[in-house]
Design a protein around this motif. Structure first.
Motif: not given
Length: 184
Positions: A8-13, A38-46, A71-76
């Motif tokens: 599971i990825a938990v991606v946040y801003a 894995e927890i990551a901020d959106a700017e460095h999200a996998p 931006d993360y959502v639109r890119s992926h």
């Protein structure tokens, strides 16, 4: 039959850290149930293709998610539509009371609704965050009170966050938590 733990990825801003703390709590809760998180901020999200499940969260400013998560959502968006996704936001709306406040708190802003529709999450939930009086103009404080803001400080509803996380765990058929994580 052996089952493998979901990745599971938990991606946040986050703007001031409240959303990061919620993301950390969600990640710890799911880890305690056996998931690989894995927890990551959106700017460095996998890349989301590395994960079975993605949980997205963002602070709300000007009735929109923060640009980094957008931006993360639109890119992926294509990759996100191919896997289970949950989405949460953190802002003032859920903390508002009274008829106007409850109406405003339940409304999903158009920009958030558009991103939500782009990825089709299993669920979207809005949580209250922090709202400090310091540095807020008199006009903004007055508007906050008029629309149903009762207090300042940490407005997060940890039992609601826990319950939402539990529904994710149940849908993923994760076992009961081995240890109960605490929130900040």
């Amino acid at each position: 039959m052996e089952t493998t733990a979901p990745h599971i990825a938990v991606v946040y801003a986050t703007a001031q850290g409240s959303t990061r703390e919620i993301a950390d709590f969600i990640g710890a809760s799911l880890t305690a149930r056996g998931a690989l998180v894995e927890i990551a901020d959106a700017e460095h999200a996998p890349d989301p293709t590395r994960f079975d499940v993605v949980i997205l969260g963002s602070a709300v400013h000007d009735r929109a998610l923060l640009p980094a998560l957008g931006d993360y959502v639109r890119s992926h968006r294509h990759e996100l539509r191919e896997r289970p996704v949950w989405l949460f936001s953190v802002g003032l709306g859920p903390a508002l009371v009274g008829p106007i406040g409850r109406l405003m708190g339940r409304a999903v802003p158009k920009q958030i609704a558009a991103l939500r529709e782009m990825i089709g999450p299993r669920d979207y939930h809005a949580f209250a965050g922090h709202y400090e009086r310091a540095g807020v103009s008199f006009t903004a404080r007055t508007m906050y009170r008029l629309v149903g803001g009762r207090r300042y400080g940490d407005l997060r509803d940890w039992p609601a966050i826990t319950a939402w996380t539990d529904t994710i765990a149940q849908e993923l058929k994760l076992p009961s938590a081995q240890a109960i994580p605490t929130h900040p």
